[in-house]
Structure formats: structure tokens, C-alpha cells
Design an enzyme around this catalytic site. Sequence first.
Site, PDB file in Angstrom:
ATOM      1  N   LYS A 206       0.847  -1.202   0.000  1.00 13.91           N
ATOM      2  CA  LYS A 206       0.000   0.000   0.000  1.00 13.91           C
ATOM      3  C   LYS A 206       0.877   1.245   0.000  1.00 13.91           C
ATOM      4  O   LYS A 206       0.679   2.161  -0.775  1.00 13.91           O
ATOM      5  CB  LYS A 206      -0.919  -0.045   1.227  1.00 13.91           C
ATOM      6  CG  LYS A 206      -1.862   1.127   1.305  1.00 13.91           C
ATOM      7  CD  LYS A 206      -2.825   0.988   2.465  1.00 13.91           C
ATOM      8  CE  LYS A 206      -3.564   2.300   2.689  1.00 13.91           C
ATOM      9  NZ  LYS A 206      -4.528   2.234   3.780  1.00 13.91           N
ATOM     10  N   GLU A 212      10.294  -4.688   4.777  1.00 12.76           N
ATOM     11  CA  GLU A 212      10.387  -6.093   4.345  1.00 12.76           C
ATOM     12  C   GLU A 212      10.178  -6.211   2.841  1.00 12.76           C
ATOM     13  O   GLU A 212      10.931  -6.873   2.129  1.00 12.76           O
ATOM     14  CB  GLU A 212       9.313  -6.940   5.057  1.00 12.76           C
ATOM     15  CG  GLU A 212       9.488  -7.091   6.552  1.00 12.76           C
ATOM     16  CD  GLU A 212       8.738  -6.033   7.353  1.00 12.76           C
ATOM     17  OE1 GLU A 212       8.555  -4.895   6.845  1.00 12.76           O
ATOM     18  OE2 GLU A 212       8.351  -6.344   8.492  1.00 12.76           O
ATOM     19  N   GLY A 266      -5.031  -1.852   4.835  1.00 17.34           N
ATOM     20  CA  GLY A 266      -4.238  -2.986   4.368  1.00 17.34           C
ATOM     21  C   GLY A 266      -4.935  -4.318   4.601  1.00 17.34           C
ATOM     22  O   GLY A 266      -5.020  -5.160   3.703  1.00 17.34           O
ATOM     23  N   ARG A 267      -5.466  -4.517   5.800  1.00 18.67           N
ATOM     24  CA  ARG A 267      -6.069  -5.818   6.118  1.00 18.67           C
ATOM     25  C   ARG A 267      -7.478  -5.973   5.541  1.00 18.67           C
ATOM     26  O   ARG A 267      -8.129  -6.986   5.771  1.00 18.67           O
ATOM     27  CB  ARG A 267      -6.044  -6.053   7.631  1.00 18.67           C
ATOM     28  CG  ARG A 267      -6.615  -4.929   8.463  1.00 18.67           C
ATOM     29  CD  ARG A 267      -6.220  -5.058   9.929  1.00 18.67           C
ATOM     30  NE  ARG A 267      -6.646  -3.914  10.733  1.00 18.67           N
ATOM     31  CZ  ARG A 267      -5.930  -2.817  10.919  1.00 18.67           C
ATOM     32  NH1 ARG A 267      -4.758  -2.696  10.316  1.00 18.67           N
ATOM     33  NH2 ARG A 267      -6.380  -1.834  11.678  1.00 18.67           N
ATOM     34  N   GLU A 352      -5.091  -6.914  14.798  1.00 18.36           N
ATOM     35  CA  GLU A 352      -4.548  -5.600  14.418  1.00 18.36           C
ATOM     36  C   GLU A 352      -5.669  -4.558  14.453  1.00 18.36           C
ATOM     37  O   GLU A 352      -5.436  -3.393  14.758  1.00 18.36           O
ATOM     38  CB  GLU A 352      -3.904  -5.669  13.022  1.00 18.36           C
ATOM     39  CG  GLU A 352      -3.033  -4.466  12.696  1.00 18.36           C
ATOM     40  CD  GLU A 352      -2.115  -4.687  11.489  1.00 18.36           C
ATOM     41  OE1 GLU A 352      -1.009  -5.220  11.668  1.00 18.36           O
ATOM     42  OE2 GLU A 352      -2.503  -4.321  10.372  1.00 18.36           O
ATOM     43  N   HIS A 383      -4.839 -33.649  17.283  1.00 20.46           N
ATOM     44  CA  HIS A 383      -3.688 -34.450  17.706  1.00 20.46           C
ATOM     45  C   HIS A 383      -2.560 -33.581  18.235  1.00 20.46           C
ATOM     46  O   HIS A 383      -1.410 -34.016  18.327  1.00 20.46           O
ATOM     47  CB  HIS A 383      -3.221 -35.326  16.542  1.00 20.46           C
ATOM     48  CG  HIS A 383      -4.312 -36.223  16.058  1.00 20.46           C
ATOM     49  ND1 HIS A 383      -4.577 -37.448  16.624  1.00 20.46           N
ATOM     50  CD2 HIS A 383      -5.273 -36.020  15.121  1.00 20.46           C
ATOM     51  CE1 HIS A 383      -5.628 -37.982  16.022  1.00 20.46           C
ATOM     52  NE2 HIS A 383      -6.078 -37.141  15.115  1.00 20.46           N
ATOM     53  N   LYS A 511       8.054  -0.579  13.821  1.00 19.86           N
ATOM     54  CA  LYS A 511       8.791  -0.239  12.591  1.00 19.86           C
ATOM     55  C   LYS A 511       9.765   0.899  12.869  1.00 19.86           C
ATOM     56  O   LYS A 511      10.919   0.886  12.424  1.00 19.86           O
ATOM     57  CB  LYS A 511       7.818   0.233  11.502  1.00 19.86           C
ATOM     58  CG  LYS A 511       6.891  -0.818  10.955  1.00 19.86           C
ATOM     59  CD  LYS A 511       6.038  -0.210   9.843  1.00 19.86           C
ATOM     60  CE  LYS A 511       4.910  -1.129   9.427  1.00 19.86           C
ATOM     61  NZ  LYS A 511       3.962  -0.499   8.506  1.00 19.86           N
TER      62      LYS A 511
HETATM   63  O1  F6P Z   1       1.649  -4.630   9.710  1.00 20.26           O
HETATM   64  C1  F6P Z   1       1.378  -3.271   9.631  1.00 20.26           C
HETATM   65  C2  F6P Z   1       0.969  -2.879   8.280  1.00 20.26           C
HETATM   66  O2  F6P Z   1       0.889  -1.516   8.246  1.00 20.26           O
HETATM   67  C3  F6P Z   1      -0.342  -3.545   7.867  1.00 20.26           C
HETATM   68  O3  F6P Z   1      -1.445  -2.882   8.302  1.00 20.26           O
HETATM   69  C4  F6P Z   1      -0.186  -3.626   6.403  1.00 20.26           C
HETATM   70  O4  F6P Z   1      -1.087  -4.528   5.886  1.00 20.26           O
HETATM   71  C5  F6P Z   1       1.262  -4.046   6.302  1.00 20.26           C
HETATM   72  O5  F6P Z   1       1.910  -3.304   7.300  1.00 20.26           O
HETATM   73  C6  F6P Z   1       1.902  -3.857   4.965  1.00 20.26           C
HETATM   74  O6  F6P Z   1       1.917  -2.529   4.553  1.00 20.26           O
HETATM   75  P1  F6P Z   1       2.136  -2.116   3.048  1.00 20.26           P
HETATM   76  O7  F6P Z   1       1.042  -2.721   2.237  1.00 20.26           O
HETATM   77  O8  F6P Z   1       2.106  -0.628   3.037  1.00 20.26           O
HETATM   78  O9  F6P Z   1       3.474  -2.651   2.611  1.00 20.26           O
END
Ligand code: F6P
Length: 544
Positions: A206, A212, A266-267, A352, A383, A511
Site C-alpha cells: 500500500k 520487508e 491494508g487488512r 490488528e 492431535h 517499525k
Molecule cells: O503490519 C502493519 C501494516 O501496516 C499492515 O497494516 C499492512 O497490511 C502491512 O503493514 C503492509 O503494509 P504495506 O502494504 O504498506 O506494505
Amino acid sequence: MKPAMSAAWNALAHAAETSHGVHLRDMFTADGQRFAKLSVTWNGWLLDYSKQRVNAEAMGLLHGLWQTADVPGWIARMRAGEAINHSEGRAALHIALRHPAGKGPILYAGHDVMPAVHGELEKMQRFAAQIHGRHWRGATGEPISDIVNIGIGGSDLGPRMATQALAAFHHPELKVHYVANLDGADLATVLAGLQPRTTLFIIASKTFTTQETMQNAASARRWLVQALGEAAVARHFVAVSTNLAEVARFGIDPDNAFAFWDWVGGRYSLWSAIGLPLVLAVGFDNFRQLLAGAHAMDEHFFSAPPAENLPGLLALLEIWNTNFLGAENRALLPYSQSLGLLPRYLQQLEMESNGKQVDRQGLPLDCATAPILWGEPGTNGQHAFYQLIHQGGRRVPCEFIVCKQADFALPGHHEKLLANCFAQSEALMRGRTLGETTAELAASGMAAGQVALLAPYRSFPGNQPSTTLLLPRLDPFNLGALLALYEHKVFVQSVIWDINPFDQWGVEYGKQLASRLLPVIVGTSSGAGLDSSTAGLVAACRDN
Ligand code: F6P
């Protein structure tokens, strides 16, 4: 008013106290109509909550919360595109992403968002047709055989989970992979099985700044460029983002960038272009069915009264378990291998969203919010951890999800799966008394001394609350409806708890601290002022 100060809350607390000693099995014995009274149907679904520890009084009071917290008013605000995500000044209009064409406008800041939503869907459809039709060629002229989605959190969990859930609908020739973790092991192991010539990367973020994703994207780019040269990037990278300027800076052709908007959390973004890898995995028509299912659930949520409202009921029952029976967790137990990633997906959606302790006025809350969500598909979990649910002495509300029909119909499997699922909820509800165990062991011919010795170990308290959601089958439509069900469930709870479910400042803080520590780890900053533990850990790595 704070939730726990309302009269409705007090009445619920009183109802919980008076029903405290009543065992679920006695509730079933006392009322032969319990299942009929405490189950609802919708569109071929059955939600059975008769094994929850509720009675008519509690349910009446819980339905009352829907009105006192003004859930209908908040639904109207969400649908009107108000900035209900007030701490970020944003609307939460994921419902627009599955709103059908021709069904009227959805307004945000005075503009109809629907033309842009449908424009992007059409672009996804055209792109999928090119890939599936083998018209999109890589730099060496070969068609694409493997898609790698690079994203994390909401830019990974939704499409990854849905791709697995819809395994029965997969395109026969295209393989879709997912990479999320900053740990290089994730990307490296996926790339190890792939050829640069036939691999296409989707960089899904987003913000297009997430550490990452940017690191994995850079490493993937290097892998490709080393094999095919810089000019190959345009044929092997596409992006999904709200930040198209950053996408261009990365070197991705704007024609190959798919947009979404800041009013999509995002979610809550699976329904947007973030669903692109899923579109490639199962085809655009199936993605449309997913959207149709979610929209059908939206309509149900907007119109059904609380006693029949599936998201509402799930929300209210969990509030009962969490705030009045003291449960601190919920086990999500899909009896479906294909739904194996659903617990992980819902962990983000629920924890979240509603893992908050400050209300909409910025004041500390006076009640618990989202419980810890965990789970695994059945029967595997039976199990592993079910022992604790049966005899561990903790309250673990369970949510079973199972389909009437199998998505992979191998003879002899599905009937046993259903039997196991229903047997578990029955055992959790009934338990087995010492008397019953003693009689059963004695009837088996065991010696009396041995019976007395073993009976305590083989008795179960029961009275463990559970809900069972029975779906007709796992297909795109029902999956879409299932995910929308949980989105709205989370929303109802946020309204009742008076919190903002659309921000995630706790995650942002982590972060921020990681960016501050990175220069210390690579040795460009001294780390002065760090606590002794963090400083000690960093020093131990630097010695290496
Ligand atoms: O984990 C925190 C967050 O901000 C989520 O809400 C989001 O889905 C994720 O990081 C990834 O963010 P982006 O889509 O901006 O890379």
C-alpha cells in the site's frame, strides 16, 4: 459513554453472574428446542451457537447492545464514506471494492469512487487475460509460468490465504508463490525453484515503503537483472500500491502498476488490486464471484436485525465470552485443509483491528477488547492442542467452520471429517462426568480398582463454549461472504468497544524502533542510550 459504564453492560454482567453455575449440558436437557432457538440460516449457511453459554436473557441483552452502541448509525457512517478512521483521517470503504457496477454511487469526499474501482478491476482482468493467454511474454519471449507476490501483512495474508482456500479452482498451468518475510530464507527458497525467464513478480505494498517488501523487491530485482539484464525489469515486475510515485521510482512501468486508495485499509484490501495474485491463481471470473459473495454478506449485514445478523451475532457472542465470561482467547478451528491459513489471516484482521486499549476519545478503555485468536485446521489440531481445550482447565471459546461438501472429494474422507468436527463440539459441550466414565469403564469389564484409578483421568468437565458455522461448500462466493462476515464482525465489536479498528499505531512503533536500531547493527551509529538488554544483543551480533 464508556462501554462498561452503560446500564446494558451492567445488566449483562448480572446475567453472567446468575448463569455462572449452569452447565451447557443442563441447558440442552432443559430445553429440547435449544438448537432451533439458537441457530440461524443464511443463503444455505447454518450458524449454530446453541453450544455457547447463553440463555434467552443474555441474548436479549446482547441484542440491546447493538442499539445502545448505535451499530446502525456507524454502518451508515461507514457507507457514507465518513472518516471513521479518525486517527488517520480516512474513510474505510472496503465495501465499495465489491459494490456491483450499476448499483449506484459510493461517495468519498463528494466523489463517486465506483468508476475508479471498476476501472482497476477491468485492468486486472485484461492483465490476467494476457498472462493466462500466454500473450504476456518475458524478456526472452517465453510465457510466464510462475508468479511471485512480494508483500507483507495485508498485502500478503489475504491473497495467500484465498489462493490456498481456492486450491480446487487453480489455473492448471500457472503457479503463484508468496514471499513476505524479511528473513532471506523466504525469498531464497522460493527463487531456488524458479527460472528468471518465466517468472513475474508482483510487488504489493500500500505504502511502497514497507521495509520487508522493499528489501525483498530489491533482492528479487537483483536476481532477475543478474540473469537477464536491466531492460528485463519491465517485463518481469508489476506493482500494486497507493503510492504510484514510489512505484515509478523503483523502475516499474506505470502501465504495469495497479492502484488502490487510502480509504482501503491494508487488512481489508484483498478485494482491491491486492487480489491480483489471486486473480492469476483462480481466474478473473472466480475473483468476481468472491466479490459477489462479499457483497451479498454486506447486504445481509446492512439489513438483518441483530438476532439474525451473522456478523452481529459472532461479534456479540465474543463480547459475551470476553467481557462477561472472562475468556482471553478464541480458537478458530476450520475443518478444511484449504482454510488452513484462515486463522493467520484473521489474526491480522481481528487483532490488528481491535487490539486496542484507547477509546475513540483518546481515553483509556475500561473493558477488554480483541481476545487472542489462534487455531489450526481440524483434524490436525485434535492431535496437538485439543487436549488442553478438553482438560486443561482454561476457558477456550471455539469456532468450528466446516463445509457440507468437500472441495476435494476423495471417497471416505469428508464424512469422517464432519463426524470429527461435530464430535469435538459435542464433547466440549457435554464433557463426561466421573459417574459416566465409571459406568462406561465398568461396562467394558474393567476391574473395579482399575476403574476407580482411571476414571478421574478419563472424565471431562465440558461446558466449553463453541459455535459451528456450516457452509454449503468452499467456493469463491462462499469464501468472499465468509471473509466479509469477519470484517463486519470486527466492525461491530469496535463500535461496541468504542475503538477505531482501522489504525495500527502499535505496529508503526515497532517499525520506527527497527529503523533506529539498524544503523547500530551495521555499525554506523553507536547505540548510546539503548537499554542494557538491547545494547547487549546488538553487541553480541556485532562481535560476529
Ligand atoms: O503490519 C502493519 C501494516 O501496516 C499492515 O497494516 C499492512 O497490511 C502491512 O503493514 C503492509 O503494509 P504495506 O502494504 O504498506 O506494505
